[in-house]
Design a protein around this motif. Structure first.
Motif, PDB file in Angstrom:
ATOM      1  N   ALA A 133      -7.392  -6.178 -12.037  1.00 55.87           N
ATOM      2  CA  ALA A 133      -8.165  -5.800 -13.231  1.00 55.87           C
ATOM      3  C   ALA A 133      -7.560  -4.604 -13.957  1.00 55.87           C
ATOM      4  O   ALA A 133      -7.913  -4.344 -15.114  1.00 55.87           O
ATOM      5  N   HIS A 134      -6.653  -3.897 -13.301  1.00 54.97           N
ATOM      6  CA  HIS A 134      -6.110  -2.666 -13.886  1.00 54.97           C
ATOM      7  C   HIS A 134      -4.602  -2.755 -14.145  1.00 54.97           C
ATOM      8  O   HIS A 134      -3.996  -1.764 -14.540  1.00 54.97           O
ATOM      9  N   ARG A 135      -4.002  -3.926 -13.954  1.00 54.34           N
ATOM     10  CA  ARG A 135      -2.544  -4.029 -13.978  1.00 54.34           C
ATOM     11  C   ARG A 135      -1.933  -3.556 -15.294  1.00 54.34           C
ATOM     12  O   ARG A 135      -0.843  -2.981 -15.310  1.00 54.34           O
ATOM     13  N   LYS A 136      -2.621  -3.770 -16.429  1.00 57.56           N
ATOM     14  CA  LYS A 136      -2.089  -3.357 -17.729  1.00 57.56           C
ATOM     15  C   LYS A 136      -2.726  -2.070 -18.238  1.00 57.56           C
ATOM     16  O   LYS A 136      -2.417  -1.614 -19.340  1.00 57.56           O
ATOM     17  N   ARG A 196      -5.317   4.610  -5.223  1.00 55.27           N
ATOM     18  CA  ARG A 196      -4.934   3.289  -4.755  1.00 55.27           C
ATOM     19  C   ARG A 196      -3.584   2.869  -5.354  1.00 55.27           C
ATOM     20  O   ARG A 196      -2.761   2.254  -4.680  1.00 55.27           O
ATOM     21  N   VAL A 197      -3.371   3.216  -6.619  1.00 55.39           N
ATOM     22  CA  VAL A 197      -2.082   2.925  -7.259  1.00 55.39           C
ATOM     23  C   VAL A 197      -0.966   3.712  -6.575  1.00 55.39           C
ATOM     24  O   VAL A 197       0.148   3.206  -6.389  1.00 55.39           O
ATOM     25  N   GLU A 198      -1.265   4.935  -6.172  1.00 55.01           N
ATOM     26  CA  GLU A 198      -0.268   5.759  -5.469  1.00 55.01           C
ATOM     27  C   GLU A 198       0.186   5.081  -4.169  1.00 55.01           C
ATOM     28  O   GLU A 198       1.378   5.045  -3.852  1.00 55.01           O
ATOM     29  N   VAL A 199      -0.770   4.528  -3.433  1.00 51.44           N
ATOM     30  CA  VAL A 199      -0.415   3.807  -2.198  1.00 51.44           C
ATOM     31  C   VAL A 199       0.341   2.525  -2.538  1.00 51.44           C
ATOM     32  O   VAL A 199       1.323   2.174  -1.880  1.00 51.44           O
ATOM     33  N   ALA A 200      -0.105   1.831  -3.591  1.00 49.92           N
ATOM     34  CA  ALA A 200       0.577   0.606  -4.008  1.00 49.92           C
ATOM     35  C   ALA A 200       2.022   0.889  -4.403  1.00 49.92           C
ATOM     36  O   ALA A 200       2.928   0.098  -4.109  1.00 49.92           O
ATOM     37  N   ARG A 201       2.245   2.003  -5.074  1.00 46.62           N
ATOM     38  CA  ARG A 201       3.613   2.376  -5.468  1.00 46.62           C
ATOM     39  C   ARG A 201       4.518   2.493  -4.246  1.00 46.62           C
ATOM     40  O   ARG A 201       5.661   2.023  -4.245  1.00 46.62           O
ATOM     41  N   ALA A 202       3.993   3.107  -3.183  1.00 48.21           N
ATOM     42  CA  ALA A 202       4.776   3.214  -1.953  1.00 48.21           C
ATOM     43  C   ALA A 202       5.005   1.837  -1.331  1.00 48.21           C
ATOM     44  O   ALA A 202       6.086   1.549  -0.801  1.00 48.21           O
ATOM     45  N   LEU A 250       2.334   9.914 -10.161  1.00 49.79           N
ATOM     46  CA  LEU A 250       2.430   8.726 -11.005  1.00 49.79           C
ATOM     47  C   LEU A 250       2.779   9.109 -12.437  1.00 49.79           C
ATOM     48  O   LEU A 250       2.613  10.264 -12.841  1.00 49.79           O
ATOM     49  N   PHE A 251       3.243   8.131 -13.219  1.00 47.34           N
ATOM     50  CA  PHE A 251       3.491   8.336 -14.647  1.00 47.34           C
ATOM     51  C   PHE A 251       2.199   8.005 -15.381  1.00 47.34           C
ATOM     52  O   PHE A 251       1.872   6.828 -15.605  1.00 47.34           O
ATOM     53  N   GLY A 252       1.458   9.044 -15.747  1.00 50.70           N
ATOM     54  CA  GLY A 252       0.125   8.867 -16.302  1.00 50.70           C
ATOM     55  C   GLY A 252       0.092   8.114 -17.613  1.00 50.70           C
ATOM     56  O   GLY A 252      -0.930   7.516 -17.963  1.00 50.70           O
ATOM     57  N   GLY A 253       1.193   8.120 -18.377  1.00 51.26           N
ATOM     58  CA  GLY A 253       1.222   7.455 -19.666  1.00 51.26           C
ATOM     59  C   GLY A 253       1.682   6.017 -19.611  1.00 51.26           C
ATOM     60  O   GLY A 253       1.713   5.336 -20.647  1.00 51.26           O
ATOM     61  N   LEU A 254       2.025   5.525 -18.416  1.00 52.20           N
ATOM     62  CA  LEU A 254       2.473   4.144 -18.254  1.00 52.20           C
ATOM     63  C   LEU A 254       1.388   3.314 -17.576  1.00 52.20           C
ATOM     64  O   LEU A 254       0.480   3.842 -16.944  1.00 52.20           O
ATOM     65  N   SER A 255       1.514   2.012 -17.684  1.00 48.01           N
ATOM     66  CA  SER A 255       0.552   1.116 -17.058  1.00 48.01           C
ATOM     67  C   SER A 255       0.761   1.074 -15.548  1.00 48.01           C
ATOM     68  O   SER A 255       1.798   1.509 -15.027  1.00 48.01           O
ATOM     69  N   VAL A 256      -0.219   0.516 -14.848  1.00 48.74           N
ATOM     70  CA  VAL A 256      -0.106   0.325 -13.402  1.00 48.74           C
ATOM     71  C   VAL A 256       1.112  -0.530 -13.097  1.00 48.74           C
ATOM     72  O   VAL A 256       1.917  -0.207 -12.207  1.00 48.74           O
ATOM     73  N   LEU A 257       1.271  -1.621 -13.838  1.00 41.85           N
ATOM     74  CA  LEU A 257       2.400  -2.533 -13.627  1.00 41.85           C
ATOM     75  C   LEU A 257       3.726  -1.812 -13.792  1.00 41.85           C
ATOM     76  O   LEU A 257       4.640  -1.951 -12.957  1.00 41.85           O
ATOM     77  N   ASP A 258       3.874  -1.022 -14.853  1.00 38.84           N
ATOM     78  CA  ASP A 258       5.138  -0.324 -15.094  1.00 38.84           C
ATOM     79  C   ASP A 258       5.416   0.724 -14.023  1.00 38.84           C
ATOM     80  O   ASP A 258       6.575   0.923 -13.626  1.00 38.84           O
ATOM     81  N   ASN A 259       4.374   1.407 -13.543  1.00 35.91           N
ATOM     82  CA  ASN A 259       4.560   2.372 -12.462  1.00 35.91           C
ATOM     83  C   ASN A 259       5.117   1.700 -11.215  1.00 35.91           C
ATOM     84  O   ASN A 259       6.023   2.229 -10.564  1.00 35.91           O
ATOM     85  N   GLU A 264       3.817  -8.060  -8.276  1.00 30.48           N
ATOM     86  CA  GLU A 264       2.570  -8.790  -8.496  1.00 30.48           C
ATOM     87  C   GLU A 264       1.863  -9.064  -7.169  1.00 30.48           C
ATOM     88  O   GLU A 264       0.623  -9.033  -7.096  1.00 30.48           O
ATOM     89  N   GLU A 265       2.624  -9.306  -6.121  1.00 30.76           N
ATOM     90  CA  GLU A 265       2.044  -9.515  -4.796  1.00 30.76           C
ATOM     91  C   GLU A 265       1.336  -8.251  -4.315  1.00 30.76           C
ATOM     92  O   GLU A 265       0.236  -8.314  -3.749  1.00 30.76           O
ATOM     93  N   VAL A 266       1.963  -7.090  -4.535  1.00 35.05           N
ATOM     94  CA  VAL A 266       1.353  -5.820  -4.133  1.00 35.05           C
ATOM     95  C   VAL A 266       0.091  -5.544  -4.944  1.00 35.05           C
ATOM     96  O   VAL A 266      -0.917  -5.077  -4.405  1.00 35.05           O
ATOM     97  N   ILE A 267       0.131  -5.837  -6.234  1.00 37.18           N
ATOM     98  CA  ILE A 267      -1.053  -5.670  -7.080  1.00 37.18           C
ATOM     99  C   ILE A 267      -2.210  -6.508  -6.547  1.00 37.18           C
ATOM    100  O   ILE A 267      -3.355  -6.043  -6.470  1.00 37.18           O
ATOM    101  N   ASP A 268      -1.917  -7.736  -6.159  1.00 44.83           N
ATOM    102  CA  ASP A 268      -2.945  -8.608  -5.593  1.00 44.83           C
ATOM    103  C   ASP A 268      -3.446  -8.063  -4.260  1.00 44.83           C
ATOM    104  O   ASP A 268      -4.651  -8.042  -4.003  1.00 44.83           O
ATOM    105  N   PHE A 269      -2.534  -7.601  -3.419  1.00 43.28           N
ATOM    106  CA  PHE A 269      -2.892  -7.077  -2.098  1.00 43.28           C
ATOM    107  C   PHE A 269      -3.800  -5.858  -2.205  1.00 43.28           C
ATOM    108  O   PHE A 269      -4.766  -5.716  -1.454  1.00 43.28           O
TER     109      PHE A 269
END
Length: 253
Positions: A143-146, A159-165, A89-98, A133-138
């Motif tokens: 609570a961590h999107r930003k 969890r973000v790593e799986v969401a990215r995929a 992941l890009f550690g310096g970016l937000s969950v949404l941006d990743n 946004e649908e994946v973030i909800d799923f």
């Protein structure tokens, strides 16, 4: 159906076989686990399927299309996504941006459309934003999107790593030890997400995991690797009765 077929795959590094004549048929719509001791070749196999490694010999096909010498971006276009054991992941970016960055292959517009940001460019950006946004909800990441990814706990980052995929809308999802380093509660959450990915998003899941309790609970079929070779395959009930598998995990009596 068996959309993913691994046929006699051998992978050699400097004369050492990481994989030796591996054969697998991954059935559609199931959770298939690949297990084995450390160094058995599990991640090497996922690297071959996802295009990071190219087998020394053998063939890999997905829906009758040859993957053997495909690049990672070509594999992605066929509907295969990968979550890594070590966070990519890009550690310096937000969950949404990743997650938005992972959708870049869907942004098919030209330079001028991008500059003026109208028509096709604007529509595709909005569609990709809605899907993310649908994946973030799923994945229950609202609570961590930003939040900056690097500031999150390890369990949430996994969890973000799986969401990215998932943002790639895969038909086949490769998960490389998604529960490594998690506590019991985090593992239970990840198990729930994996089952939901299979049942609600209708994805075929290939899981590499060391937690045998989890593997036995959620797998439809299992392949066991040891020293780069398949030493057993079948349902969880069948696997636990194979002498070679028992020996590989707990040794000879």
């Amino acid at each position: 159906m068996t959309p993913l077929t691994v046929s006699n795959v051998t992978l050699t590094f400097g004369g050492l076989d990481a994989l030796s004549n591996v054969n697998m048929e991954i059935e559609s719509g199931l959770i298939t686990s690949i297990i084995g001791p450390n160094g058995a070749g599990k991640t090497s196999l996922l690297n071959c399927i996802s295009g990071f490694y190219h087998p020394t010999s053998g063939e890999i096909t997905y829906n009758d299309k040859r993957l053997t010498y495909s690049s990672p971006h070509q594999v992605t276009k066929l509907g295969i996504a990968r979550a890594f054991q070590n966070l990519e992941l890009f550690g310096g970016l937000s969950v949404l941006d990743n997650l938005l960055l992972a959708r870049h292959t869907n942004l098919k517009y030209n330079f001028f459309q991008a500059c003026w940001y109208f028509g096709k460019a604007s529509r595709l950006e909005a569609e990709n934003r809605r899907y993310v946004e649908e994946v973030i909800d799923f994945m229950e990441l609202e609570a961590h999107r930003k939040s900056v990814v690097g500031s999150l706990s390890y369990g949430i980052q996994k969890r973000v790593e799986v969401a990215r995929a998932l943002t790639l809308a895969p038909d086949l999802l490769l998960l490389d030890e998604p529960m490594a380093g998690m506590n019991i509660e985090e593992k239970e959450d990840m198990v729930r997400f994996i089952i939901d990915i299979q049942q609600e998003r209708h994805a075929t899941v290939v899981l590499v995991e060391h937690d045998l309790g989890v593997v036995m609970d959620i797998s439809d079929q299992i392949y066991v690797l040891d020293f780069g070779e398949v030493i057993g395959s079948g349902t969880p009930e069948e696997i636990v009765k194979i002498p070679q598998v028992i020996e590989a995990y707990i040794g000879e009596e």
